[in-house]
Design a protein around this motif. Structure first.
Motif, short mmCIF file in Angstrom:
data_model
loop_
_atom_site.label_atom_id
_atom_site.label_comp_id
_atom_site.label_asym_id
_atom_site.label_seq_id
_atom_site.Cartn_x
_atom_site.Cartn_y
_atom_site.Cartn_z
N ALA A 1 0.83 -1.21 0.00
CA ALA A 1 0.00 0.00 0.00
C ALA A 1 0.86 1.26 0.00
N GLU A 2 1.93 1.26 0.81
CA GLU A 2 2.84 2.40 0.83
C GLU A 2 3.51 2.60 -0.54
N ALA A 3 3.88 1.50 -1.19
CA ALA A 3 4.56 1.57 -2.48
C ALA A 3 3.67 2.14 -3.58
N VAL A 4 2.36 1.90 -3.48
CA VAL A 4 1.44 2.39 -4.52
C VAL A 4 0.62 3.58 -4.04
N HIS A 5 0.93 4.09 -2.86
CA HIS A 5 0.33 5.31 -2.31
C HIS A 5 -1.17 5.19 -2.08
N LEU A 6 -1.57 4.07 -1.47
CA LEU A 6 -2.96 3.85 -1.06
C LEU A 6 -2.97 3.32 0.36
N THR A 7 -4.15 3.18 0.92
CA THR A 7 -4.26 2.56 2.24
C THR A 7 -4.35 1.04 2.06
N PRO A 8 -4.06 0.29 3.10
CA PRO A 8 -4.02 -1.17 2.98
C PRO A 8 -5.32 -1.84 2.51
N THR A 9 -6.48 -1.38 2.97
CA THR A 9 -7.74 -2.06 2.62
C THR A 9 -8.00 -2.10 1.12
N PRO A 10 -7.95 -0.97 0.39
CA PRO A 10 -8.19 -1.06 -1.05
C PRO A 10 -7.10 -1.85 -1.79
N VAL A 11 -5.87 -1.78 -1.30
CA VAL A 11 -4.79 -2.55 -1.93
C VAL A 11 -5.04 -4.04 -1.74
N PHE A 12 -5.44 -4.44 -0.54
CA PHE A 12 -5.76 -5.84 -0.27
C PHE A 12 -6.88 -6.32 -1.20
N GLU A 13 -7.93 -5.51 -1.32
CA GLU A 13 -9.06 -5.88 -2.18
C GLU A 13 -8.65 -5.97 -3.65
N ARG A 14 -7.83 -5.03 -4.10
CA ARG A 14 -7.35 -5.06 -5.49
C ARG A 14 -6.47 -6.29 -5.74
N GLN A 15 -5.58 -6.58 -4.80
CA GLN A 15 -4.70 -7.74 -4.95
C GLN A 15 -5.51 -9.04 -5.02
#
Length: 154
Positions: A28-42
């Motif tokens: 999430a830090e690497a793509v400049h988002l918060t963890p929840t949306p990154v988890f859902e996208r992954q």
């Protein structure tokens, strides 16, 4: 219809190709988002098949598998039954790490790992040599690996 990926999805895929061991927070830090949306996208990218699996890249020299050979295989004849039989046989041979059905002078390109020339010779004689449909093979021995990138350009 294939789902369109946005730039954030592509950034997640690029980042995971470089280091699939990142935690969701680090990703999430690497793509400049918060963890929840990154988890859902992954998870969505996994579910849709963009991410097939996560693997560890091992050091072949430390595991006594430093000989790398590309083996071009030509079959006596080829049809669906022969091709399926060859593929099933190759899938059971651990020394073959990759196998591609190709066009041109050869039918298949095998990527083979062995400890040394003697072990490769035993592989050719005792494993490939036992395949009835095999007409010929040509081995190309890798002297050094100039570039090895496990990702794809996206």
């Amino acid at each position: 219809m294939a789902e369109t990926l946005d730039e954030t999805d592509l950034q997640i895929l690029r980042t995971l190709q470089r280091n699939a061991k990142l935690t969701t927070k680090e990703l999430a830090e690497a793509v400049h988002l918060t963890p929840t949306p990154v988890f859902e996208r992954q998870k969505r990218l996994e579910r849709l098949g963009y991410i097939r699996k996560y693997v560890a890249v091992l050091d072949p020299e430390k595991l006594n598998q430093s000989l790398l050979v590309f083996c071009k295989v030509k079959l006596k004849q080829i049809n669906h039954e022969i091709a399926d039989s060859f593929a099933r046989r190759i899938m059971r041979i651990p020394e073959v790490t990759e196998c591609y059905n190709t066009s041109g002078n050869y039918d298949y390109l095998l990527k083979v790992r062995a400890a040394n020339m003697k072990q490769y010779q035993e592989f050719v004689l005792n494993k490939l040599g036992e395949i009835d449909s095999l007409a010929s093979l040509e081995s190309t021995f890798v002297m050094s690996e100039v570039k090895q990138d496990f990702g794809i350009s996206i």
